[in-house]
Design a protein around this motif. Structure first.
Motif, mmCIF file in Angstrom:
data_model
loop_
_atom_site.group_PDB
_atom_site.id
_atom_site.type_symbol
_atom_site.label_atom_id
_atom_site.label_comp_id
_atom_site.label_asym_id
_atom_site.label_seq_id
_atom_site.Cartn_x
_atom_site.Cartn_y
_atom_site.Cartn_z
ATOM 1 N N VAL A 181 -2.806 0.498 30.968
ATOM 2 C CA VAL A 181 -3.893 1.457 30.776
ATOM 3 C C VAL A 181 -4.132 2.239 32.069
ATOM 4 O O VAL A 181 -4.320 3.463 32.038
ATOM 5 C CB VAL A 181 -5.182 0.749 30.304
ATOM 6 C CG1 VAL A 181 -6.381 1.673 30.359
ATOM 7 C CG2 VAL A 181 -4.997 0.192 28.901
ATOM 8 N N SER A 182 -4.081 1.564 33.205
ATOM 9 C CA SER A 182 -4.257 2.248 34.494
ATOM 10 C C SER A 182 -3.167 3.281 34.722
ATOM 11 O O SER A 182 -3.440 4.399 35.187
ATOM 12 C CB SER A 182 -4.231 1.235 35.640
ATOM 13 O OG SER A 182 -5.263 0.298 35.507
ATOM 14 N N ARG A 183 -1.955 2.918 34.396
ATOM 15 C CA ARG A 183 -0.823 3.841 34.559
ATOM 16 C C ARG A 183 -0.988 5.054 33.653
ATOM 17 O O ARG A 183 -0.804 6.194 34.086
ATOM 18 C CB ARG A 183 0.471 3.097 34.231
ATOM 19 C CG ARG A 183 1.707 3.928 34.291
ATOM 20 C CD ARG A 183 2.894 3.083 33.909
ATOM 21 N NE ARG A 183 4.117 3.841 33.909
ATOM 22 C CZ ARG A 183 5.292 3.322 33.668
ATOM 23 N NH1 ARG A 183 5.409 2.044 33.400
ATOM 24 N NH2 ARG A 183 6.371 4.059 33.678
ATOM 25 N N TYR A 221 -1.661 9.030 34.968
ATOM 26 C CA TYR A 221 -0.731 10.115 34.661
ATOM 27 C C TYR A 221 -1.206 10.980 33.501
ATOM 28 O O TYR A 221 -0.439 11.770 32.974
ATOM 29 C CB TYR A 221 0.665 9.554 34.376
ATOM 30 C CG TYR A 221 1.271 8.973 35.616
ATOM 31 C CD1 TYR A 221 1.687 9.806 36.639
ATOM 32 C CD2 TYR A 221 1.404 7.599 35.774
ATOM 33 C CE1 TYR A 221 2.229 9.280 37.800
ATOM 34 C CE2 TYR A 221 1.939 7.073 36.931
ATOM 35 C CZ TYR A 221 2.348 7.917 37.940
ATOM 36 O OH TYR A 221 2.878 7.397 39.074
ATOM 37 N N HIS A 222 -2.452 10.817 33.123
ATOM 38 C CA HIS A 222 -3.060 11.609 32.051
ATOM 39 C C HIS A 222 -2.255 11.525 30.762
ATOM 40 O O HIS A 222 -2.065 12.521 30.061
ATOM 41 C CB HIS A 222 -3.235 13.068 32.483
ATOM 42 C CG HIS A 222 -3.987 13.206 33.760
ATOM 43 N ND1 HIS A 222 -5.344 12.987 33.847
ATOM 44 C CD2 HIS A 222 -3.576 13.495 35.008
ATOM 45 C CE1 HIS A 222 -5.729 13.157 35.098
ATOM 46 N NE2 HIS A 222 -4.674 13.465 35.831
ATOM 47 N N GLU A 223 -1.754 10.320 30.446
ATOM 48 C CA GLU A 223 -0.981 10.090 29.233
ATOM 49 C C GLU A 223 -1.692 9.132 28.287
ATOM 50 O O GLU A 223 -1.094 8.618 27.355
ATOM 51 C CB GLU A 223 0.394 9.510 29.585
ATOM 52 C CG GLU A 223 1.238 10.428 30.419
ATOM 53 C CD GLU A 223 2.534 9.778 30.884
ATOM 54 O OE1 GLU A 223 3.385 10.513 31.400
ATOM 55 O OE2 GLU A 223 2.680 8.551 30.749
ATOM 56 N N ALA A 267 7.143 -2.359 36.673
ATOM 57 C CA ALA A 267 7.351 -0.928 36.468
ATOM 58 C C ALA A 267 6.032 -0.166 36.593
ATOM 59 O O ALA A 267 5.990 0.911 37.193
ATOM 60 C CB ALA A 267 7.984 -0.675 35.104
ATOM 61 N N SER A 268 4.959 -0.738 36.061
ATOM 62 C CA SER A 268 3.652 -0.080 36.167
ATOM 63 C C SER A 268 3.183 -0.027 37.614
ATOM 64 O O SER A 268 2.655 0.992 38.062
ATOM 65 C CB SER A 268 2.617 -0.811 35.311
ATOM 66 O OG SER A 268 2.906 -0.652 33.945
ATOM 67 N N LEU A 269 3.365 -1.125 38.334
ATOM 68 C CA LEU A 269 2.980 -1.136 39.745
ATOM 69 C C LEU A 269 3.776 -0.109 40.540
ATOM 70 O O LEU A 269 3.226 0.613 41.372
ATOM 71 C CB LEU A 269 3.173 -2.534 40.345
ATOM 72 C CG LEU A 269 2.157 -3.588 39.937
ATOM 73 C CD1 LEU A 269 2.582 -4.956 40.455
ATOM 74 C CD2 LEU A 269 0.772 -3.230 40.428
ATOM 75 N N SER A 270 5.074 -0.025 40.269
ATOM 76 C CA SER A 270 5.914 0.947 40.963
ATOM 77 C C SER A 270 5.477 2.371 40.624
ATOM 78 O O SER A 270 5.415 3.231 41.506
ATOM 79 C CB SER A 270 7.377 0.741 40.572
ATOM 80 O OG SER A 270 8.193 1.674 41.209
ATOM 81 N N ALA A 271 5.156 2.620 39.363
ATOM 82 C CA ALA A 271 4.712 3.952 38.954
ATOM 83 C C ALA A 271 3.374 4.314 39.578
ATOM 84 O O ALA A 271 3.108 5.483 39.839
ATOM 85 C CB ALA A 271 4.608 4.025 37.433
ATOM 86 N N LYS A 320 4.692 7.676 43.812
ATOM 87 C CA LYS A 320 5.888 8.012 43.054
ATOM 88 C C LYS A 320 5.588 7.865 41.568
ATOM 89 O O LYS A 320 4.975 6.901 41.144
ATOM 90 C CB LYS A 320 7.039 7.103 43.462
ATOM 91 C CG LYS A 320 7.451 7.324 44.886
ATOM 92 C CD LYS A 320 8.499 6.350 45.302
ATOM 93 C CE LYS A 320 8.786 6.548 46.767
ATOM 94 N NZ LYS A 320 9.458 5.466 47.371
ATOM 95 N N LYS A 321 6.046 8.828 40.800
ATOM 96 C CA LYS A 321 5.750 8.834 39.377
ATOM 97 C C LYS A 321 7.037 8.700 38.574
ATOM 98 O O LYS A 321 8.090 9.154 38.988
ATOM 99 C CB LYS A 321 5.070 10.138 38.960
ATOM 100 C CG LYS A 321 3.753 10.383 39.626
ATOM 101 C CD LYS A 321 3.189 11.712 39.163
ATOM 102 C CE LYS A 321 1.902 12.008 39.883
ATOM 103 N NZ LYS A 321 1.346 13.293 39.469
ATOM 104 N N LEU A 322 6.915 8.085 37.420
ATOM 105 C CA LEU A 322 7.995 8.081 36.456
ATOM 106 C C LEU A 322 7.685 9.195 35.469
ATOM 107 O O LEU A 322 6.621 9.237 34.893
ATOM 108 C CB LEU A 322 8.046 6.751 35.699
ATOM 109 C CG LEU A 322 8.546 5.568 36.491
ATOM 110 C CD1 LEU A 322 8.390 4.311 35.670
ATOM 111 C CD2 LEU A 322 9.995 5.754 36.844
#
Length: 149
Positions: free
Chosen positions: A44-46, A50-52, A105-109, A140-142
């Motif tokens: 949810v944070s990710r 990223y406004h998704e 993956a979420s932490l990296s994003a 960094k964004k995915l």
């Protein structure tokens, strides 16, 4: 006369008895529930960052995560009752690995860099679906690649 419950009440009794007495010896169930909850929070944070964020994805994710928790919470006592402890433990470890990769993956994003793991994530990400943006001052964004037309 002390009669044991049968039918649906017998099922409820097995689960109730496990959580009354057996959960202390099987913390793997609790750890999976914590990992699933962490994956929900980070997902949810990710999406928010990223406004998704969409209610459709939220419902789908919440239903699937809740189903996983309920299947394990109710199924684990039955697996132990049927002497299938190692099988269900293997399933839980596999699910923790899957949720763990989603968490990483979420932490990296979100821009959280974990020494050693960050390089591993960047090497093993599915480059067909996602492209890592470099050279940004923000995290960094995915992002999804645009389809070639």
């Amino acid at each position: 006369m002390d009669q044991k419950p049968d039918g649906i009440f017998g099922i409820i009794e097995i689960v109730r008895d496990f959580y009354d007495h057996g959960i202390d010896e099987h913390m793997i169930v609790f750890v999976l529930m914590v990992v699933v909850a962490l994956d929900i929070v980070l997902g949810v944070s990710r999406a928010w960052a990223y406004h998704e964020f969409s209610s459709r994805k939220w419902r789908k994710g919440l239903v699937s995560h809740t189903a996983m928790i309920l299947i394990v919470a109710v199924g684990y006592p039955f697996a132990l009752y049927m002497n299938l402890g190692p099988v269900i433990d293997t399933f839980i470890v596999a699910m923790m690995a899957a949720y763990g990769s989603s968490i990483l993956a979420s932490l990296s994003a979100l821009g959280v860099e974990i020494p050693g793991l960050d390089h591993f994530i960047k090497q093993n990400i599915d480059h067909e679906k996602f492209q890592l943006k470099d050279g940004l001052k923000e995290p960094k964004k995915l992002i999804k690649k645009k389809e070639d037309k």
